[in-house]
Enzyme design. Structure first.
Site, PDB file in Angstrom:
ATOM      1  N   TYR A 135       3.184   3.244  -5.764  1.00  0.00           N
ATOM      2  CA  TYR A 135       4.214   4.025  -6.460  1.00  0.00           C
ATOM      3  C   TYR A 135       5.542   3.276  -6.531  1.00  0.00           C
ATOM      4  CZ  TYR A 135       1.429   8.382  -6.349  1.00  0.00           C
ATOM      5  OH  TYR A 135       0.472   9.352  -6.529  1.00  0.00           O
ATOM      6  N   LYS A 185      -8.480  -0.885   1.084  1.00  0.00           N
ATOM      7  CA  LYS A 185      -9.544  -1.376   0.200  1.00  0.00           C
ATOM      8  C   LYS A 185      -9.484  -2.893   0.336  1.00  0.00           C
ATOM      9  CE  LYS A 185     -12.790  -1.081  -2.888  1.00  0.00           C
ATOM     10  NZ  LYS A 185     -14.162  -0.650  -2.529  1.00  0.00           N
ATOM     11  N   ASP A 218     -13.191   4.235  -0.622  1.00  0.00           N
ATOM     12  CA  ASP A 218     -14.391   4.842  -1.219  1.00  0.00           C
ATOM     13  C   ASP A 218     -15.293   5.439  -0.138  1.00  0.00           C
ATOM     14  OD1 ASP A 218     -14.811   2.232  -0.320  1.00  0.00           O
ATOM     15  OD2 ASP A 218     -16.044   1.594  -2.017  1.00  0.00           O
ATOM     16  N   ASP A 242      -2.726  10.165  -1.868  1.00  0.00           N
ATOM     17  CA  ASP A 242      -2.624  11.205  -2.898  1.00  0.00           C
ATOM     18  C   ASP A 242      -4.015  11.730  -3.260  1.00  0.00           C
ATOM     19  OD1 ASP A 242      -1.479  12.794  -4.985  1.00  0.00           O
ATOM     20  OD2 ASP A 242      -2.197  11.294  -6.410  1.00  0.00           O
TER      21      ASP A 242
HETATM   22  C1  IPM Z   1       1.517  14.961  -5.072  1.00  0.00           C
HETATM   23  C2  IPM Z   1       1.559  14.761  -6.566  1.00  0.00           C
HETATM   24  C3  IPM Z   1       2.539  13.680  -6.955  1.00  0.00           C
HETATM   25  C4  IPM Z   1       2.116  12.387  -6.286  1.00  0.00           C
HETATM   26  C5  IPM Z   1       2.674  13.448  -8.479  1.00  0.00           C
HETATM   27  C6  IPM Z   1       2.991  14.714  -9.183  1.00  0.00           C
HETATM   28  C7  IPM Z   1       3.641  12.362  -8.806  1.00  0.00           C
HETATM   29  O1  IPM Z   1       0.285  14.503  -7.057  1.00  0.00           O
HETATM   30  O2  IPM Z   1       2.561  15.272  -4.483  1.00  0.00           O
HETATM   31  O3  IPM Z   1       0.435  14.839  -4.482  1.00  0.00           O
HETATM   32  O4  IPM Z   1       1.251  11.677  -6.800  1.00  0.00           O
HETATM   33  O5  IPM Z   1       2.665  12.087  -5.239  1.00  0.00           O
HETATM   34 MN    MN Z   2      -1.266  14.696  -5.605  1.00  0.00          MN
END
Ligand code: IPM
Ligand code: MN
Ligand code: NAD
Length: 344
Positions: A135, A185, A218, A242
């Site tokens: 991210y 991974k 995985d 996530d």
């Molecule tokens: C979460 C959400 C967010 C993330 C998105 C909406 C950017 O999916 O909080 O899990 O990926 O962190």
């Molecule tokens: Mn999420």
């Protein structure tokens, strides 16, 4: 009497319904436990964007800094504002600017809840890195729209960032069963995940009482389904965490059950508490969103603020409600909330 200032950002879609529910429970809990919650509500959302051209004001982060905690519903309504605009305009900058590096997501079946894959024996604490990795936001597009187009999205992992989330995981494992799963991974990714494995080994030598097992993303996804009782604390990068936490949410009964805390242990900055789920435009405004994830997130907030008894009280109320009331589509948001309120 302790007084806590909470910035409340319901956001979009069902965020509005579930935060209203959580706030009712929090206020009643505060009254019962003799502390006060001073909530200030911010309308920052996709609708706000359509009116103002931004998801929050320029000084939004500075405003939030004055608070002890942030309670957030969900951000995003892709039919109105592109997701990459809304999320990068509100949720992600809050995580990043306050360096809320530990996204802690408890996944367990509450009493009486039957998940689609498990009816018992599911209790995993996911710790997701929350500020870097996949991210990072670094990247770009070359030759956009042409047949030669190339898009690059760079994952950035720092020794500092990886070390602190793993250390957080080791400490959490120490408080629980002493078992830690480290997710990578590193069979396919040669740099970031190999560094992650090396740092895991280095820190492991400081925690001889914690048993660490490495899993590839995985394989651990399959293990969540097939042998979740073999897992306890799971630490993963931003994107892997996530994905695993929506899987965890599904196994614990659905997205409406999974809570989260976005933490920076420094009390000088506000940590943020929110359900794992999104704004669910498909069920927005119908009074059918499950508020349990948000109420649970409220309990995580009180725990973080030091109101441990009140936090436990909310969890006990939630557990009694799930044990006694068959929760299914026929239970409205308001009915579940009222049942919890009666037990606070
Ligand atoms: C979460 C959400 C967010 C993330 C998105 C909406 C950017 O999916 O909080 O899990 O990926 O962190
Ligand atoms: Mn999420
Ligand atoms: P979502 O989590 O909103 O919904 C996925 C499915 O789960 C939907 O069918 C929805 O109805 C159901 N669901 C979610 N929460 C529920 C609840 N409390 N009770 C009952 N059912 C529930 O995921 P999505 O559809 O991919 O995303 C919708 C929007 O939310 C997008 O804009 C997305 O980017 C955003 N989003 C925001 C956050 C956040 O703010 N933290 C998290 C995830 C997604």
């Amino acid at each position: 009497m302790n007084n806590y200032k909470v910035a409340v950002i319901p956001g979009d879609g069902i965020g509005v319904d579930v935060i209203k529910a959580a706030w009712q429970v929090l206020e009643l809990s505060a009254a019962k436990h003799h502390f006060s919650l001073q909530g200030e509500w911010f309308p920052w959302s996709c609708d706000y964007y359509l009116e103002h051209g931004e998801m929050m004001p320029q000084d939004g982060i500075a405003t939030l800094r004055q608070f002890n905690a942030i309670l957030l519903g969900a951000v995003g309504w892709p039919q109105r504002v592109p997701d990459n605009v809304s999320l990068h305009g509100l949720l992600l900058p809050i995580r990043k600017q306050f360096d809320l590096f530990a996204n802690v997501r408890p996944h367990r079946l509450l009493p009486g809840v039957r998940g689609p894959l498990r009816e018992e024996n599911f209790d995993i604490l996911c710790i997701r890195e929350n500020t870097e990795g996949e991210y990072s936001g670094a990247g770009g597009r070359l030759h956009q729209g042409t047949p030669q187009e190339v898009a690059v999205e760079t994952s950035i992992f720092t020794r500092h960032g990886v070390g602190r989330i793993l250390r957080y995981g080791f400490e959490a494992a120490r408080q629980r069963s002493g078992r830690l799963a480290s997710v990578t991974k590193s069979n396919a990714q040669k740099y970031t995940m190999v560094m992650w494995d090396e740092i895991t080994d280095e820190i492991a030598s400081e925690y001889p009482d914690v048993k660490v097992t490495r899993y590839h993303i995985d394989a651990i996804a399959a293990r969540f389904v097939m042998q979740p009782e073999s897992l306890d604390v799971v630490v993963a990068s931003n994107l892997f965490g996530d994905i695993l936490t929506d899987l965890g949410a599904a196994i614990q009964g659905g997205l409406g059950y999974a809570a989260s805390a976005n933490l920076n242990p420094d009390p000088a900055v506000p940590s943020m508490f929110e359900p794992v789920h999104g704004s669910a435009p498909d069920i927005a405004g119908q009074n059918i969103a499950n508020p349990i994830a948000s109420i649970w997130s409220g309990a995580l907030m009180l725990d973080h603020l030091g109101e441990k008894q009140a936090a436990q009280g909310i969890m006990q109320a939630l557990e009694q409600v799930t044990a006694e009331i068959p929760l299914n589509q026929t239970q409205s948001t308001a009915a579940i909330t009222d049942a919890v309120l009666r037990l606070i």
